[in-house]
Design a protein around this motif. Structure first.
Motif, PDB file in Angstrom:
ATOM      1  N   ARG A 293       0.835  -1.196   0.000  1.00 23.09           N
ATOM      2  CA  ARG A 293       0.000   0.000   0.000  1.00 23.09           C
ATOM      3  C   ARG A 293       0.874   1.252   0.000  1.00 23.09           C
ATOM      4  NH1 ARG A 293      -5.286  -1.207   1.255  1.00 23.09           N
ATOM      5  NH2 ARG A 293      -5.631  -3.344   1.976  1.00 23.09           N
ATOM      6  N   THR A 294       0.353   2.300  -0.606  1.00 21.65           N
ATOM      7  CA  THR A 294       1.041   3.589  -0.569  1.00 21.65           C
ATOM      8  C   THR A 294       0.497   4.400   0.597  1.00 21.65           C
ATOM      9  OG1 THR A 294      -0.575   4.560  -2.077  1.00 21.65           O
ATOM     10  CG2 THR A 294       1.378   3.559  -3.058  1.00 21.65           C
ATOM     11  N   GLU A 313      13.613   6.139  14.796  1.00 24.24           N
ATOM     12  CA  GLU A 313      14.498   7.203  14.307  1.00 24.24           C
ATOM     13  C   GLU A 313      14.285   7.474  12.837  1.00 24.24           C
ATOM     14  OE1 GLU A 313      19.262   8.370  14.315  1.00 24.24           O
ATOM     15  OE2 GLU A 313      18.565   6.488  15.172  1.00 24.24           O
ATOM     16  N   LEU A 314      13.916   6.418  12.091  1.00 29.22           N
ATOM     17  CA  LEU A 314      13.774   6.560  10.638  1.00 29.22           C
ATOM     18  C   LEU A 314      12.594   5.715  10.173  1.00 29.22           C
ATOM     19  CD1 LEU A 314      15.010   7.379   7.823  1.00 29.22           C
ATOM     20  CD2 LEU A 314      16.289   5.243   7.932  1.00 29.22           C
ATOM     21  N   ALA A 315      11.757   6.313   9.332  1.00 29.26           N
ATOM     22  CA  ALA A 315      10.658   5.569   8.734  1.00 29.26           C
ATOM     23  C   ALA A 315      10.686   5.784   7.234  1.00 29.26           C
ATOM     24  CB  ALA A 315       9.317   6.043   9.296  1.00 29.26           C
ATOM     25  N   ALA A 316      10.414   4.731   6.487  1.00 25.76           N
ATOM     26  CA  ALA A 316      10.383   4.820   5.026  1.00 25.76           C
ATOM     27  C   ALA A 316       9.129   4.144   4.523  1.00 25.76           C
ATOM     28  CB  ALA A 316      11.621   4.152   4.426  1.00 25.76           C
ATOM     29  N   TRP A 317       8.481   4.738   3.539  1.00 23.46           N
ATOM     30  CA  TRP A 317       7.254   4.175   2.990  1.00 23.46           C
ATOM     31  C   TRP A 317       7.097   4.650   1.559  1.00 23.46           C
ATOM     32  CZ3 TRP A 317       7.687   8.108   6.435  1.00 23.46           C
ATOM     33  CH2 TRP A 317       7.179   9.353   6.064  1.00 23.46           C
ATOM     34  N   ARG A 318       6.133   4.070   0.851  1.00 20.12           N
ATOM     35  CA  ARG A 318       5.882   4.454  -0.534  1.00 20.12           C
ATOM     36  C   ARG A 318       4.854   5.581  -0.572  1.00 20.12           C
ATOM     37  NH1 ARG A 318       7.204  -0.780  -0.356  1.00 20.12           N
ATOM     38  NH2 ARG A 318       8.526  -1.631  -2.003  1.00 20.12           N
ATOM     39  N   ASP A 319       5.183   6.632  -1.308  1.00 19.24           N
ATOM     40  CA  ASP A 319       4.310   7.801  -1.329  1.00 19.24           C
ATOM     41  C   ASP A 319       3.379   7.838  -2.530  1.00 19.24           C
ATOM     42  OD1 ASP A 319       5.982   8.405  -3.395  1.00 19.24           O
ATOM     43  OD2 ASP A 319       6.757  10.270  -2.537  1.00 19.24           O
ATOM     44  N   GLY A 320       3.418   6.801  -3.355  1.00 14.75           N
ATOM     45  CA  GLY A 320       2.556   6.772  -4.542  1.00 14.75           C
ATOM     46  C   GLY A 320       3.280   7.146  -5.814  1.00 14.75           C
ATOM     47  N   GLU A 321       4.413   7.797  -5.679  1.00 15.55           N
ATOM     48  CA  GLU A 321       5.205   8.196  -6.819  1.00 15.55           C
ATOM     49  C   GLU A 321       6.342   7.216  -7.112  1.00 15.55           C
ATOM     50  OE1 GLU A 321       4.372  10.653  -8.793  1.00 15.55           O
ATOM     51  OE2 GLU A 321       2.678  11.150  -7.487  1.00 15.55           O
TER      52      GLU A 321
END
Length: 321
Positions: A293-294, A313-321
């Motif tokens: 999921r984005t 401390e760090l989070a990464a995820w998909r933003d749709g782009e």
């Protein structure tokens, strides 16, 4: 440096550069000082992400980033398979710490390993064995038995390292061109104590003594091998613990997780932990969808809530782009 026809890659699992330098300065690691540093150098580098055992071996053995060869973590979720029956759900909640450890070699996508590129390879105590010839992975049964005892009982790491040392020294006179050797004791003892604990420091010394014994035999049976020494990751003392899965449960998201909640009914999230440094969070894990999921599809406020936690401390995820 002249080319070498035989190379040893010695991996000190969980070793820290500052601890190594401290012991070298004290004169506690004479064989590393004489046979490696006097002939080479000591550099500090940045390990791969996630920096966890097995996954962090991929750059050394495949020259690749772990995620690019289908190893996103030491635990990860196969979304497409997680919606099946009990057996499918267990397999989909992948964990290379336990009965599924052997699946790592089948999970690696098609990419050559050092073992396949150099057929005359041997390995001692490596979880990644893809490409090794028959009988080229030494002490696999002892690794499984002693490793399990050490992991679950919190003991026997000295015996584990001694078994590796014995197999390594015994392999010196065999025909080989690439020899990959893993000593697990430093990492195992540090998990139970502290990176500077006396039992951990003794693990470094055990590796040094094994190196001396190996080279004494190897130098007498052919050309002197090139020895490369590295760690897969470092180690930090842990003073506090925040469980992502339990925190998600507390805000109303039933969570699939190891070791006994892989069949969690009505799971709305899954947390797959890779060491102390990384946790992969999946939403709607049994949906059967293969794509993640984005941000726009995630529950409102979830990302902000995660990022606000003191432990994150760090989070990464998909933003749709």
């Amino acid at each position: 440096m002249s080319a070498a026809s035989r190379v040893v890659f010695l991996l000190m699992d969980g070793a820290r550069a500052d601890v190594l330098r401290f012991l070298l300065e004290r004169g506690d690691l004479p064989h590393l000082a004489r046979h490696v540093l006097e002939r080479g150098s000591l550099r500090t580098g940045t390990t791969v992400f996630p920096s966890t055992t097995t996954v962090a071996y991929v750059p050394f053995l495949l020259g690749r980033y772990p995620g690019s060869v289908n190893l996103p973590g030491v635990r990860w979720l196969d979304r497409a398979a997680a919606g099946g029956g009990f057996a499918d759900q267990w397999r989909a909640a992948r964990s290379y710490c336990g009965p599924q450890a052997g699946m790592v070699n089948a999970d690696i996508s098609e990419a050559p390993t050092m073992f396949s590129l150099v057929p005359e390879s041997l390995a001692v105590c490596s979880p990644v064995t893809r490409g090794l010839g028959a009988g080229a992975h030494l002490i696999p049964l002892r690794r499984a038995l002693i490793g399990s005892l050490a992991h679950y009982a919190g003991r026997f790491y000295r015996a584990f390292d001694d078994a590796v040392a014995g197999a390594w020294v015994g392999a010196a006179a065999r025909p080989w061109r690439f020899l990959f050797v893993v000593f697990p004791g430093i990492d195992g003892a540090a998990h139970l104590t502290d990176p500077w604990h006396s039992s951990v420091l003794e693990g470094y010394r055990r590796v040094d003594r094994a190196l001396g014994a190996f080279l004494a035999r190897a130098n007498g049976s052919g050309e002197r091998p090139l020895v490369v020494v590295s760690a897969d990751h470092g180690f930090s003392a842990v003073h506090a613990h925040w469980d992502v899965a339990e925190a998600l449960e507390a805000i109303g998201l039933p969570t699939l997780r190891h070791p006994v909640h892989v069949w969690r009914r009505g799971a709305r999230a899954a947390v797959m932990v890779s060491g102390n440094a990384c946790a992969h969070v999946y939403l709607e894990p049994r949906s059967g969808r293969s794509e993640p999921r984005t941000a726009a599809e995630l529950p409102a406020g979830l990302l902000d809530w995660l990022r606000a936690q003191p432990a994150v401390e760090l989070a990464a995820w998909r933003d749709g782009e």
